[in-house]
Design an enzyme around this catalytic site. Structure first.
Site, PDB file in Angstrom:
ATOM      1  N   THR A  93      39.062-109.633  67.235  1.00 16.98           N
ATOM      2  CA  THR A  93      38.030-109.424  66.209  1.00 16.98           C
ATOM      3  C   THR A  93      36.747-110.105  66.676  1.00 16.98           C
ATOM      4  OG1 THR A  93      38.978-111.390  65.129  1.00 16.98           O
ATOM      5  CG2 THR A  93      39.600-109.258  64.238  1.00 16.98           C
ATOM      6  N   LEU A 228      36.940-127.959  62.498  1.00 15.92           N
ATOM      7  CA  LEU A 228      37.284-128.496  63.827  1.00 15.92           C
ATOM      8  C   LEU A 228      36.048-128.499  64.728  1.00 15.92           C
ATOM      9  CD1 LEU A 228      40.743-126.747  64.301  1.00 15.92           C
ATOM     10  CD2 LEU A 228      40.332-129.213  64.050  1.00 15.92           C
ATOM     11  N   CYS A 277      37.335-118.472  69.604  1.00 11.70           N
ATOM     12  CA  CYS A 277      37.383-118.525  68.137  1.00 11.70           C
ATOM     13  C   CYS A 277      36.273-119.318  67.449  1.00 11.70           C
ATOM     14  CB  CYS A 277      38.729-119.101  67.706  1.00 11.70           C
ATOM     15  SG  CYS A 277      40.083-118.004  68.111  1.00 11.70           S
ATOM     16  N   PHE A 339      38.016-122.609  79.353  1.00 12.98           N
ATOM     17  CA  PHE A 339      37.286-123.314  78.286  1.00 12.98           C
ATOM     18  C   PHE A 339      37.946-124.630  77.904  1.00 12.98           C
ATOM     19  CE2 PHE A 339      40.301-121.376  75.339  1.00 12.98           C
ATOM     20  CZ  PHE A 339      40.326-122.240  74.260  1.00 12.98           C
TER      21      PHE A 339
END
Ligand SMILES: NC(=O)c1ccc[n+]([C@@H]2O[C@H](COP(=O)([O-])OP(=O)(O)OC[C@H]3O[C@@H](n4cnc5c(N)ncnc54)[C@H](O)[C@@H]3O)[C@@H](O)[C@H]2O)c1
Length: 466
Positions: A93, A228, A277, A339
């Site tokens: 997404t 986070l 994300c 990452f």
């Protein structure tokens, strides 16, 4: 409804590991993971477990245990949907790159495609589980598509966001802090929730399985990622203040982290967060808040992203300024491209943006990463479209040996916190570099005293350089 067969659409970083663990813990349920991407499915089906499309510690062992017993990978999407009583949607997404909401909203075209495919194929009642991270109220759109097929098939939609972290996915799935399931309050909705609770309760203690309404569940996932990422941007903001005042951010992190109200996790200053994300989910949250006219809420969360961009730019500036204000024609070795450590995922990795910034200054970049392939590194850079593929090719090279990568360079930059970097023969690396030899530690993993003793000029994010 008794669940005997599960289908999961999307064999990526979430679908693959999640379904492997569900299959391992529910040997009586047949789990089929399907994907449009034939290459990805072939890699999952490869007998050599080193060729799995995803690197995650422990994943190979779980896959070995269940593959072709009750876990299957296939491109036959329709067949798998047809036979399953429960279908997980675990497709990507990404942030929209076109039209309304470009650069902010989640692109739901893959989700809609799945919903249409499920609607077209289904002949019996099904439970459809949103595993992908979705904007709040997406279930409504899925429901509308599914309930307008003209058939009398009943679909129950559940939201079951995934909280695993890449690099520790298997550990997180085996021992989750909580499992969240959102569903309708109706009788049928409650039965669907129970069916999914049953699957998880074969290994997750009941008190860790939370059930909520669908919207709370969808919004909780975006909120968790926003919180986070906010911690990282908060400590990174303090890291800049440390650098100019003589404080040391690792000392500050430790001091505040011992406060039980704050806690010690996610307080490490760095070159900035990456991953598929955090940025996408916060942008999505900002977009949703703006679309409801909540300007202050949107601006508040947007700052987390702006600070993260600032941190990456600041790291480029630190390298350029320290190398006597010019890196033109100089070589900088990158240790790490992923990452974070223990994954081969490079989406939104800080390394991509730092490389791009240095290439803009006409530096040459040589990359070594233990798990990321050369073609992926060049694709990541080309995707930015800052310069042509052949220009990128001539300025950035990739080595499969770290000592080769660091030979005859002016500086080494640490972009990923891979454990192996700490155990290198730093004296040998130093001997083969131009002098003065610099290390820019974007993850604060190396020992400053040790490197300075060898002769390096060492700079870490958030350390005082006064
Ligand atoms: N990666 C993470 O750490 C993580 C953690 C929690 C939640 N999530 C969320 O989970 C979702 C999936 O993320 P991911 O990292 O696994 O993505 P991914 O890109 O690794 O995998 C998605 C897969 O879905 C496939 N796909 C797309 N449309 C399809 C269709 N119509 N039919 C069949 N296959 C299709 C793609 O080919 C791809 O292989 C996203 O919404 C993400 O935000 C990701």
């Amino acid at each position: 409804m008794k669940i005997e067969k599960i289908c999961c659409i999307g064999a990526g970083y979430v679908g693959g590991p999640t379904m492997a663990v569900i299959a391992a813990k529910n040997p009586n349920i047949k789990v089929t993971v399907v994907d449009l991407n034939e290459e990805r499915i072939a890699a999952w089906n490869d007998d050599d477990l080193n060729n799995l499309p995803i690197f995650e510690p422990g994943l190979d062992m779980v896959v070995k245990e269940v593959k072709n017993k009750n876990l299957f990978f296939s491109t036959d999407i329709e067949g798998a949907i047809d036979e399953a009583q429960m279908i997980f949607i675990s497709v990507n997404t990404p942030t929209k790159t076109y039209g309304k909401g470009k650069g902010m909203a989640a692109d739901l075209k893959y989700i809609e495609l799945c919903a249409r495919q499920i609607a077209a194929v289904s002949k019996q009642n099904k439970i459809v589980v949103e595993k992908s991270t979705l904007p709040v109220r997406t279930a409504e759109a899925i429901k509308t598509i599914l309930n307008n097929t003209g058939s009398d098939v009943d679909f129950q939609i559940l939201s079951n966001p995934e909280f695993l972290a890449e690099g520790t996915a298997i550990q997180d799935l085996f021992n989750p802090d909580r499992v969240l399931i959102g569903g309708d309050n109706s009788d049928e909705g409650m039965k669907a929730i129970d069916a999914l609770v049953n699957i998880y309760s074969s290994w997750v203690p009941k008190e860790k399985i939370l059930t909520t309404n669908v919207w709370s569940s969808e919004l909780s996932k975006l909120t968790a990622n926003a919180f986070l990422a906010q911690r990282i941007s908060s400590i990174n903001a303090i890291s800049e203040l440390c650098e100019v005042t003589g404080a040391d951010v690792t000392e500050v992190s430790k001091a505040i982290g011992m406060d039980s109200r704050i806690g010690s996790k996610f307080l490490k200053a760095s070159v900035g967060f990456g991953g598929s994300c955090f940025q996408k989910d916060i942008l999505n949250l900002v977009y949703i808040a703006r679309s409801y006219g909540l300007t202050e809420v949107a601006n508040y969360w947007e700052q987390v992203i702006l600070l993260n961009d600032h941190q990456k730019n600041r790291f480029v500036d630190l390298i350029v300024n320290t190398l006597f204000n010019t890196v033109s024609g100089k070589k900088v070795a990158f240790l790490g491209w992923a990452f974070k450590k223990d994954t081969n995922d490079t989406r939104e990795s800080a390394a991509i943006y730092v490389a791009d910034g240095l290439l803009d200054e006409e530096a040459m970049v040589v990359v070594y990463d233990p798990k990321v392939k050369e073609s992926k590194i060049l694709d990541d850079l080309n995707y930015l479209q800052t310069r042509s593929g052949s220009e990128n090719d001539s300025l950035l090279s990739v080595k499969s040996d770290p000592y080769e990568a660091c030979k005859n360079v002016h500086a080494i930059a640490i972009l990923t916190e891979w454990d192996e970097f700490k155990t290198y023969d730093w004296q040998k690396l130093y001997d083969n570099m131009y002098k003065p030899a610099f290390v820019f530690d974007g993850r604060s993993i190396l020992n400053k005293e040790q490197l300075e003793k060898i002769g390096f000029k060492y700079y870490a994010v958030g350390a005082s350089n006064l």
